[in-house]
Each structure stands twice: as C-alpha cells, then as structure tokens.
Design an enzyme around this catalytic site. Sequence first.
Site, mmCIF file in Angstrom:
data_model
loop_
_atom_site.group_PDB
_atom_site.id
_atom_site.type_symbol
_atom_site.label_atom_id
_atom_site.label_comp_id
_atom_site.label_asym_id
_atom_site.label_seq_id
_atom_site.Cartn_x
_atom_site.Cartn_y
_atom_site.Cartn_z
ATOM 1 N N THR A 71 0.925 -1.122 0.000
ATOM 2 C CA THR A 71 0.000 0.000 0.000
ATOM 3 C C THR A 71 0.962 1.167 0.000
ATOM 4 O OG1 THR A 71 -1.695 -1.230 1.228
ATOM 5 C CG2 THR A 71 -1.709 1.155 1.523
ATOM 6 N N THR A 92 -4.050 1.992 -2.237
ATOM 7 C CA THR A 92 -3.598 0.604 -2.269
ATOM 8 C C THR A 92 -4.182 -0.197 -3.418
ATOM 9 O OG1 THR A 92 -3.392 -1.368 -0.875
ATOM 10 C CG2 THR A 92 -5.471 -0.214 -0.764
ATOM 11 N N ASP A 147 -9.656 -8.319 1.516
ATOM 12 C CA ASP A 147 -9.808 -7.618 2.795
ATOM 13 C C ASP A 147 -11.167 -7.896 3.439
ATOM 14 O OD1 ASP A 147 -7.353 -6.551 3.254
ATOM 15 O OD2 ASP A 147 -7.813 -4.533 2.575
HETATM 16 N N1 GLY Z 1 -5.465 -3.292 1.815
HETATM 17 C C1 GLY Z 1 -4.930 -2.875 3.041
HETATM 18 C C2 GLY Z 1 -5.957 -2.207 3.885
HETATM 19 O O1 GLY Z 1 -6.867 -1.597 3.348
HETATM 20 O O2 GLY Z 1 -5.894 -2.304 5.071
#
Ligand code: GLY
Length: 541
Positions: free
Chosen positions: A356, A374, A397
């Site tokens: 990210t 990200t 996620d």
């Molecule tokens: N993809 C990492 C986050 O959003 O925490």
Amino acid sequence: MMMTLFLFLSLAPQEGAVATSEPYATVATSSIFAEGGNAVDAAVAASFALAVTYPAAGNLGGGGFFLYRTPQGEAHFLDFRETAPAASHPDLYLDASGKVNKSASRLGWRAVGIPGSVTGMAEAHRRWGRLPWKKVLAPAIWLAEDGYVLTKKSSQSLAWAAKYFAKDPMASSVFLDTHGTSWPAGHRLKQPELAATLRLIAEKGGDAFRRGPLVDGILKASRAGGGILTAEDFRDYRPEMRPVHHFHWQGLELLTLSPPSSGGVFLEQTLTSLVHPKLSILGPMAGWTVQCIGEATALAFQDRNRWLGDPDGFDFAWTDLVAEDYLNHRRKFLSGDRFTPTSAPLNHPFLESEETTHFSVMDPQGGAVSVTTTLNGAYGAKVMAPGGFLMNNEMDDFAAAPGTANQFGLVQGKYNAVVAGRRPLSSMSPVIVVKEGRVDAVLGSPGGPTILTTVMQVLLNRYLFTMNPKAAMAFPRFHRQDLPEVLHFEPGRLNDFSRAYLKRVGQPMKRRSSLGDVNAIFWWEGEWRAFTDPRHEGLGL
Ligand code: GLY
C-alpha cells in the site's frame, strides 16, 4: 530597512512540503506548488504519478482514503475504497466443500473490487482543487511517456512479481522483456499504454472510469479471466464523504478516519489507553513498555476484527467502541505485567508483503492532505487491464469466511462479510495531528494490519516519548495483533533485557525484517518539513 528585510525573510512562506515513497513522484508533486497549486492539487498529482512510478501500490485500479484539512481548519474524509461487485455474495470465495479458496480472493480477476482511485481523485479535485485538472495530470503523463529509471529495489520488486506477470500478457508486455525477464536496475521504463490512459483521464475526468473504452477493456479482460465485474458496477461506483474521526490525546487533536477504516477506532482505543505513568518513566525500550503496548494493540485488534466493516452494514453504533465508559473499563485491564492470550495459538504467517502506499502533503497556506492508497497485495491481483494499469485484490480484505484468516492473518467477523456493493474493512490510517490550531504532523503508512501499529508507534514516539521527528520515524517497530499472538519485532527493537522480560511473561516473539513505510510531515524548527522512512527509498521535499 534591515529590520523589514529580516521580517520578510523570516515570514516568507515555505513552498509546501511533500513526502512520498518514490522520488520521481515527490519531484512531480512539488512542481505543482510552483504552478500555484494547493495541497489537494499536489496530492492528486502525487497519486497519479505513483500509479506510474510505483506500480506495486500506486494505482489507477485500486482505492484508498483521502483526509484533508483546509487552511481554515475544516476537516474532510473522502472514501474512495473499492466496492464488492454486484454479483458478489458471502460464498464467493468458498469451494464446493465450504472451504475458503484463498487464491481466488488474492490472484486473478475474481479478486478485483470496483476501483475508486480515479473517481476519488477527480472528486477530491472537483471539491477542493485549484489548478485545472489537466495540469494536475501532466506530470504523470510525462512520467509514463518519457519513462523513469528503475532503482535496485524497484527492479527487485518487479523480479519478485515476474512469475505472476508471466501469466498476464498485458503485464508481461510492460514489466518483462521478450525473454520473460523483468527489467533490471537502470532500465528506463516507458509505459505508452498507461500514458494514453492518463491522457483519456485528463480529457474525461472521473467519467473515464465510469463508462467508455477503459471500462470496456476492463470488462473484457475480467470476463476472459473469470471475473464478475459488470458495466453497472463501474457506472454506479461513488466515492463517499464520511465523518472524520477526531479525538484528543496529549493535548493534541488527532484527525483520523471512521469506518470502513479501522484507523480511528484503533488509534483512539490504543493511544488513550496508553497513559500509564510507567510508560514514560521506563521509556520505549523497557520490556514492560513493549508488553503493555502489545497488550493494548492485541485488545484493539479483537474489537476491530469482531465489530468493524462497511458502516452501511452495522446494526450498532460503532462510536460505542470509543465511548468514555468503555475505554475506562478496558484501561483497567491493561498492563505490561503479563501476556494475555487472545485464543489458542494459531500460526498465520504473513504470506506476502503488505503493499500500500502513503503520502503526505502540506501547502504553503497550511492546507494538509494525508492519503493512503492501495492495490492491497503487492501489484494487487497481478492482472493488468488493457489500458496498462494493474487491478487490486481488495476483495481479500473481506472476511471470506468468519474465523478464517486472510493474507494478513486477520480473522474477521460477520460485519466484514462479502456483500455486494460494500467496502471491505481497511487498516489504512492517514492521520493529521493538530496542535494549538496548527497542523503539527501529517502521516500514514502501508503495511496491511501493521499500518495501525506503525502509525500508532510513530505517534507514541513523537508525542509520548518526545523523540524528534527523525528518531520517531527511524525507531525500530514491533507489531502485535490478536491472532496470531506473536509479537513481530524489527532488529534492534528488543534488547537482551526486554527480550528476556517478554519471554518470562510468556509472549511469543518473532523477528521481522521491516515494518511500515511512513511518509510524514512534521512542524519542526518553525516550518513544515517532510520526513521519509529510512527503511525505504522515499523522498521528502
Ligand atoms: N489493503 C490494506 C488495507 O486496506 O488495510
């Protein structure tokens, strides 16, 4: 006369400050100030430049969070996180026997959420930008056309991903030579397809990602790759304005984010509970201090993973998680005297780097922007759209199945289930710190769940342990979430005494080469100064 000149020099406004993870992007961004742009113009330029020069995480095909504090002190949170496609459902990543098919949510077109980066940047610019949109896009177009020179680290990163790119004709045409080898350090990487895409975005604005040739190309590639994206998903995607989560700590006002970021709740829960006088007396290296902070973060991760997700899915008030009574109750249990198991030990290794990227911008007028953006994993789903940009794997996620770990070992609950149109819970935590009405710090980090502990530690280092900004950034870090119960630490974070102490209280430990990549701006010696993380290759100007 002399006096007037002295006053003029000492009051002359600085040009603005910017810190990103990639030097070309920083230089491109600072040129926006020379054109008369504000922090929002500069941040939008940074985001597009990073999509060219930092392909592991900078993006057009991903999403993120934009936190802005105007020079007048109003704060805004623009959420441009990806959404689950309309055809998503809670069983999307389960196989016939009900088990999670982990690669489906991480690799290939089925892992892709509806991207928000382009519409998000267009929305930020529409609301708060000052320069013409085309001017803000110009540095990125130039970088894609003229190319940028790969460093040792960026070529190593491409080499790591070469085996994935080899399976995607578009990605291999950009990142690999005709023999299938990734480009070496010193190679000037030109990206003509991406330049054409950026020119179209300069022409059409956010609409370029709602309908038209870019979306048609994405849909075609998605269909061919077994994805579920539809034209309606792109047409209906909207960046959302969300409440800024602000709280007070150490005489400071912290501007952070509400869900779907877990940053605000996590930072308020941990920082406001870490008020034990022993912390400052013993100092940051003491075993007791490390254990106490680790207990606080593990506890906060339990709440994060159980209760948080897309706020549209909540049937309770998430603000209860930071209510005074609740925080007081939790504070009573907090101590560095012991290790509190959060469950039976599980071993969820970190499967890949958490890519990210965060950048921080201040304009000369005092406007501050803190953006974390990200593709989720490094190079996202490792698939490239015909327009020369990589797509995210943000669907990982979500909690593919309650009680099953994602790529970061996070075991999450029903509020983060895969539901059409929802945004997955995020750890991204851009922060702006305000002291006596003036911005004192702008910061954030990549790192999946380690974002939360990284940002928290830089804040603790600077404001509780009173380190100077450089030391606060450089000081070795550690990370503990609820599961696994292991405390990961960077070399140098534990000395023989603290390690022996943690062993004695029963805290499992594991060394980790590096945690986080903080790009920050601090008010220091009478001006805003950019600071980048010594662990990485960023540049602050
Ligand atoms: N993809 C990492 C986050 O959003 O925490």
